[in-house]
Motif scaffolding. Structure first.
Motif, PDB file in Angstrom:
ATOM      1  N   UNK A 196     -40.248 -34.847  29.937  1.00 26.89           N
ATOM      2  CA  UNK A 196     -41.243 -35.522  30.767  1.00 26.89           C
ATOM      3  C   UNK A 196     -42.140 -34.509  31.477  1.00 26.89           C
ATOM      4  N   UNK A 197     -41.531 -33.447  31.992  1.00 25.04           N
ATOM      5  CA  UNK A 197     -42.315 -32.404  32.657  1.00 25.04           C
ATOM      6  C   UNK A 197     -43.238 -31.716  31.662  1.00 25.04           C
ATOM      7  N   UNK A 198     -42.722 -31.409  30.485  1.00 24.97           N
ATOM      8  CA  UNK A 198     -43.524 -30.754  29.452  1.00 24.97           C
ATOM      9  C   UNK A 198     -44.713 -31.642  29.075  1.00 24.97           C
ATOM     10  N   UNK A 203     -50.424 -33.317  29.060  1.00 30.02           N
ATOM     11  CA  UNK A 203     -51.448 -34.334  29.325  1.00 30.02           C
ATOM     12  C   UNK A 203     -52.500 -33.821  30.299  1.00 30.02           C
ATOM     13  N   UNK A 204     -52.060 -33.070  31.318  1.00 34.92           N
ATOM     14  CA  UNK A 204     -53.007 -32.520  32.286  1.00 34.92           C
ATOM     15  C   UNK A 204     -53.930 -31.507  31.624  1.00 34.92           C
ATOM     16  N   UNK A 205     -53.380 -30.712  30.719  1.00 38.27           N
ATOM     17  CA  UNK A 205     -54.201 -29.729  30.009  1.00 38.27           C
ATOM     18  C   UNK A 205     -55.217 -30.420  29.113  1.00 38.27           C
ATOM     19  N   UNK A 206     -54.780 -31.401  28.365  1.00 39.42           N
ATOM     20  CA  UNK A 206     -55.700 -32.130  27.475  1.00 39.42           C
ATOM     21  C   UNK A 206     -56.802 -32.784  28.286  1.00 39.42           C
ATOM     22  N   UNK A 236     -56.956 -23.897  32.886  1.00 37.74           N
ATOM     23  CA  UNK A 236     -55.574 -24.367  32.932  1.00 37.74           C
ATOM     24  C   UNK A 236     -55.417 -25.409  34.036  1.00 37.74           C
ATOM     25  N   UNK A 237     -54.447 -26.315  33.911  1.00 40.36           N
ATOM     26  CA  UNK A 237     -54.246 -27.331  34.956  1.00 40.36           C
ATOM     27  C   UNK A 237     -53.960 -26.705  36.304  1.00 40.36           C
ATOM     28  N   UNK A 240     -53.079 -32.178  19.580  1.00 39.06           N
ATOM     29  CA  UNK A 240     -53.105 -33.146  20.674  1.00 39.06           C
ATOM     30  C   UNK A 240     -54.522 -33.380  21.196  1.00 39.06           C
ATOM     31  N   UNK A 241     -55.470 -32.615  20.695  1.00 34.88           N
ATOM     32  CA  UNK A 241     -56.880 -32.868  21.008  1.00 34.88           C
ATOM     33  C   UNK A 241     -57.700 -32.345  19.841  1.00 34.88           C
TER      34      UNK A 241
END
Length: 265
Positions: free
Chosen positions: A8-10, A15-18, A69-70, A117-118
């Motif tokens: 979940x953390x990963x 998701x924040x990076x994308x 980066x996030x 992922x993107x």
């Protein structure tokens, strides 16, 4: 941290990076590698390994200015590792290993386990071609010269223990735990049947030895926990048990000489 919490953390960090990158028109795609792509082995120690695909004229800026980066813990380490890549460590211990490259550069990279992922359009097809080429290159690797590896293994153990008895413990450990171990791992990888359920690493076959060769991997791990001479003696015993019966050219006379010279007989 449980595996579920780690995943979940990963995923939240991914998701924040994308979300940050998707707003940037110069970013063409983001490709997760390693355990980020092979999710069955995600755990609390999983790094974020990825390719960030950008327009050629901004690639170097993205390597030097990491504000994309996030937001989160401070960056405490960000050494440049290659022309394209960095290792980045955050204050909470989160590690990233990534390359920032143009689509043309990424087309020359290796791809074994990967997950896009993107993608603004072309990235997935380029990674599919990379993966096909990488699989071909892995299959075409020349087989290791096993008699040579066995001879080097025995020789390196003798040299390493000699260094230890002379008091050169740093050199001794390098000979036994690095050089000799590498030859042994090549021998085991070529000769010992692997667990068919293991998640093997095609790019680095020396990874996940404990899962791939459960009994042998456990013995090697236990040997490495011992003092250097005890480690060397244990590694030779492992080789004599699992390699020698499978290798007709096993240097029996050489192994016997190592034992006699070191008083292990």
């Amino acid at each position: 941290m449980t595996t579920l919490d780690a995943r979940a953390r990963f995923d939240a960090w991914t998701d924040a990076l994308v979300a940050r990158l998707a707003q940037r028109p110069e970013v063409l795609g983001l490709v997760l590698l390693g355990s980020g792509a092979e999710r069955a082995r995600l755990d609390e120690w999983s790094d974020h390994d990825f390719y960030l695909v950008v327009e050629p004229d901004v690639a170097e800026r993205y390597r030097q200015d990491l504000s994309w980066l996030p937001e989160g813990p401070d960056i405490v380490l960000s050494p440049r590792e290659t022309g394209h890549g960095l290792k980045v460590v955050l204050a909470d211990g989160h590690v990233m290993e990534f390359a920032v490259a143009s689509l043309e550069d990424v087309a020359t990279f290796a791809a074994h386990h990967w997950r896009v992922v993107h993608d603004t359009g072309p990235v997935t097809s380029v990674l599919e071609a990379c993966a096909a080429r990488t699989a071909h290159e892995i299959a075409a690797r020349p087989a290791p010269d096993l008699p040579r590896a066995a001879g080097l293994f025995c020789s390196l153990l003798l040299i390493g223990v000699g260094r230890a008895r002379r008091g050169e413990l740093v050199a001794a450990n390098a000979h036994v735990r690095m050089y000799a171990l590498g030859e042994l791992l090549d021998l085991v990888g070529a000769l010992v049947p692997a667990d068919p359920a293991a998640l093997r690493d095609g790019l680095d076959p020396r990874r996940r030895v404990e899962d791939t060769f459960p009994g042998v991997g456990a013995r090697i791990g236990a040997a490495l926990d011992q003092p250097v001479e005890d480690c060397a003696r244990a590694l030779l015993g492992i080789a004599e048990d699992v390699v020698a019966p499978r290798l007709p050219q096993w240097p029996a006379a050489g192994a016997t000489t190592v034992r006699r010279t070191l008083g292990w007989a």
